[in-house]
Motif scaffolding. Structure first.
Motif, short mmCIF file in Angstrom:
data_model
loop_
_atom_site.label_atom_id
_atom_site.label_comp_id
_atom_site.label_asym_id
_atom_site.label_seq_id
_atom_site.Cartn_x
_atom_site.Cartn_y
_atom_site.Cartn_z
N GLY A 1 -21.09 3.98 -16.23
CA GLY A 1 -22.91 5.17 -15.79
C GLY A 1 -24.29 4.78 -15.94
N HIS B 1 -26.93 5.25 -18.07
CA HIS B 1 -27.22 4.88 -19.31
C HIS B 1 -27.38 3.53 -19.43
CE1 HIS B 1 -23.15 6.38 -19.79
NE2 HIS B 1 -23.90 5.78 -20.92
N ALA C 1 -24.54 13.86 -21.78
CA ALA C 1 -25.28 14.90 -20.65
C ALA C 1 -25.20 13.52 -19.49
CB ALA C 1 -27.07 15.12 -20.47
N ALA C 2 -25.59 11.86 -20.86
CA ALA C 2 -25.49 10.34 -19.63
C ALA C 2 -24.36 10.41 -19.49
CB ALA C 2 -25.78 9.81 -20.84
N ASP D 1 -22.26 12.38 -16.57
CA ASP D 1 -23.14 11.80 -15.71
C ASP D 1 -21.89 10.55 -15.49
OD1 ASP D 1 -24.70 13.57 -14.97
OD2 ASP D 1 -26.45 12.31 -15.67
N ALA D 2 -21.14 9.83 -16.31
CA ALA D 2 -20.96 8.80 -16.15
C ALA D 2 -19.34 8.93 -15.62
CB ALA D 2 -20.82 6.99 -17.90
N LYS E 1 -17.89 11.90 -14.33
CA LYS E 1 -18.28 11.99 -12.68
C LYS E 1 -18.18 11.25 -12.01
CE LYS E 1 -20.99 16.56 -13.80
NZ LYS E 1 -21.73 17.13 -13.75
N GLU E 2 -19.23 9.59 -12.39
CA GLU E 2 -19.42 9.02 -10.99
C GLU E 2 -18.16 8.06 -10.83
OE1 GLU E 2 -23.51 6.84 -10.75
OE2 GLU E 2 -21.98 5.38 -11.86
N ALA F 1 -23.08 20.90 -22.40
CA ALA F 1 -22.92 19.17 -21.27
C ALA F 1 -21.73 19.21 -20.96
CB ALA F 1 -23.77 18.39 -22.58
N ASP G 1 -19.38 20.80 -17.97
CA ASP G 1 -18.94 20.19 -17.01
C ASP G 1 -17.86 19.51 -16.38
OD1 ASP G 1 -20.44 20.97 -14.51
OD2 ASP G 1 -22.13 19.63 -14.91
#
Length: 451
Positions: free
Chosen positions: A264, A266, A330-331, A334-335, A337-338, A363, A366
């Motif tokens: 991630g 972050h 949220a962080a 995102d991590a 998903k990536e 969050a 998603d």
């Protein structure tokens, strides 16, 4: 020195836990100041790097520790809360202190703790005694430098009895608003209290109101400021097997081809913040050039951050994550998903009451196809039914089930994941999250199952 077997450790832990918990605060440095004075000022026996902020503090502290030890320094590290063992909070030479040393330190300071208890309106809290133990143990060791994570806030946090040479502030967001204030500027003003005269303030990227409050404090006390995005930052990053490859701009120059075994954006931000803190501590800057690149690479490659998007099982993949506020979640999302290619992810969630639980769930919605809502063992855990009602509002009734026992919730989530489509590219997974306590208990349960 007394004998200190398992029984002694359990007794000491029970005595500590009988004190005011970390969730109960009486904002003041009076008691901790009295204790360290009686102990002979152990907090002044070594230079301190202090880490405040809302999210990323523990991981950043671990990274700073790893880097400093890479440069041959003896390091003491104090972090909180713990995942599985109370001894994780006090780390010497990269390892939690032994039960024997923990008990010995507690018994050494106990008479002084009793004196402070007797003299004050309130006895020392659990956290205050732990801080006293950490400083006493690090002074006794002795260490070359102590890396100290703030418990909550900054100004009146018990750790702030020390004057840090380097004051690090990770991103500030809304959390513990009942104690710290209703907006990020107020909260940042509280956290800015760790920035003292002649210190170097290393500031991760902040929201505008937070940055203003932090810089204002630095100007007031004439501290030097280094800001992410200005004096240091992440120049480039790409997903790699088991983590990410990053290129970092430090205070002393560029650091290329750094592998970070964490997921991630972050975590890349935590890494460059830690790097800048260590450069500042070692006196590196534009005039000196980078610190030894190979040492930096080796240290980052060795970083571990248990309970932070940590894979604890395969088939199905189970990740545990300690995110416990909307910004942290949220962080994490995102991590995921990536870095992961799940065709289906099942969430297991237990949160502590008083948090922005709807924000956390929003969050998560998603990435999670389904959610199993549960309850960890904390007395402050939100009842599973109450959490379930909030989850239904976000996910819809057909995607939420309630299982009040965490072991049962884990089993149910793994069954749901395994019932989903499975393929070699992505497959199904389980994410256990919502609080540090949830992450720690799941980690412990799954290791016992041999997962």
């Amino acid at each position: 020195m007394s004998g200190s077997g398992t029984g002694d450790m359990a007794r000491v832990e029970n005595e500590l836990l009988a004190r005011w918990p970390e969730s109960r605060l009486e904002p003041s440095l009076t008691r901790i100041t009295a204790l360290v004075d009686l102990l002979g000022s152990p907090h002044r026996a070594m230079p301190v790097i202090q880490v405040a902020g809302t999210n990323g503090k523990t991981t950043t502290a671990r990274m700073i520790d790893e880097l400093l030890r890479g440069f041959g320094l003896r390091v003491g590290r104090f972090t909180s809360p713990h995942l599985e063992s109370i001894r994780e909070r006090i780390v010497l030479d990269g390892e939690p202190v032994s039960p024997e040393r923990f008990v010995e330190t507690y018994e050494d300071i106990a008479p002084y703790v009793q004196m402070v208890d007797a003299a004050g309106d309130h006895p020392l809290s659990f956290f205050e005694v732990m801080v006293g133990m950490a400083y006493a143990l690090f002074a006794e060791a002795p260490v070359d430098v102590a890396v100290i994570e703030v418990g909550m806030g900054g100004s009146w946090d018990a750790t702030n009895v020390a004057d840090a040479r380097v004051a690090v502030v990770t991103p500030v967001d809304l959390d513990h608003a009942e104690y710290l204030g209703p907006d990020v500027a107020t909260i940042a003003g509280e956290k800015a209290g760790i920035v003292k005269a002649d210190a170097i303030a290393v500031l991760a990227r902040q929201q505008p109101g937070a940055l203003d409050a932090l810089v204002r404090r630095a100007v007031e006390v004439e501290a030097v400021v280094a800001r992410e995005g200005t004096e240091f930052g992440v120049l480039e990053r790409r997903v790699a097997v088991g983590g990410q490859q990053v290129r970092l701009q430090g205070l002393g120059g560029e650091y290329e081809e750094v592998f970070l075994p964490l997921f991630g954006a972050h975590q890349a931000q935590n890494a460059v913040t830690a790097l800048a803190a260590v450069e500042a501590f070692l006196g590196a800057g534009a005039a000196t050039g980078p610190i030894e690149q190979e040492t930096v690479r080796a240290a980052f490659a060795g970083v571990r951050s248990p309970g932070r998007l940590e894979r604890v099982r395969t088939s199905p993949t189970v990740l545990v994550d300690a995110a416990h506020n909307p910004a942290g979640m949220a962080a994490t999302v995102d991590a995921i998903k990536e870095s992961f290619d799940f065709t289906r992810l099942v969430g297991v969630v237990s949160c502590v009451s008083g948090k922005d639980v709807s924000g956390i769930l929003t969050a998560l919605e998603d990435v999670c196809a389904e959610l199993v809502v549960t309850q960890n063992s904390s007395p402050r855990a939100m009842p599973a039914d109450e959490l379930g009602a909030l989850a239904v509002d976000v996910f819809g009734a057909d995607r939420v089930s309630v299982s009040p026992s965490l072991p049962d919730a884990l089993s149910e989530a793994m069954e749901l994941a395994e019932a989903g489509p499975d393929d070699a590219l992505g497959g199904s997974g389980v994410l256990v999250t919502g609080s540090v306590i949830t992450a720690g208990e799941a980690r412990s349960l799954l290791s016992r199952r041999g997962g």
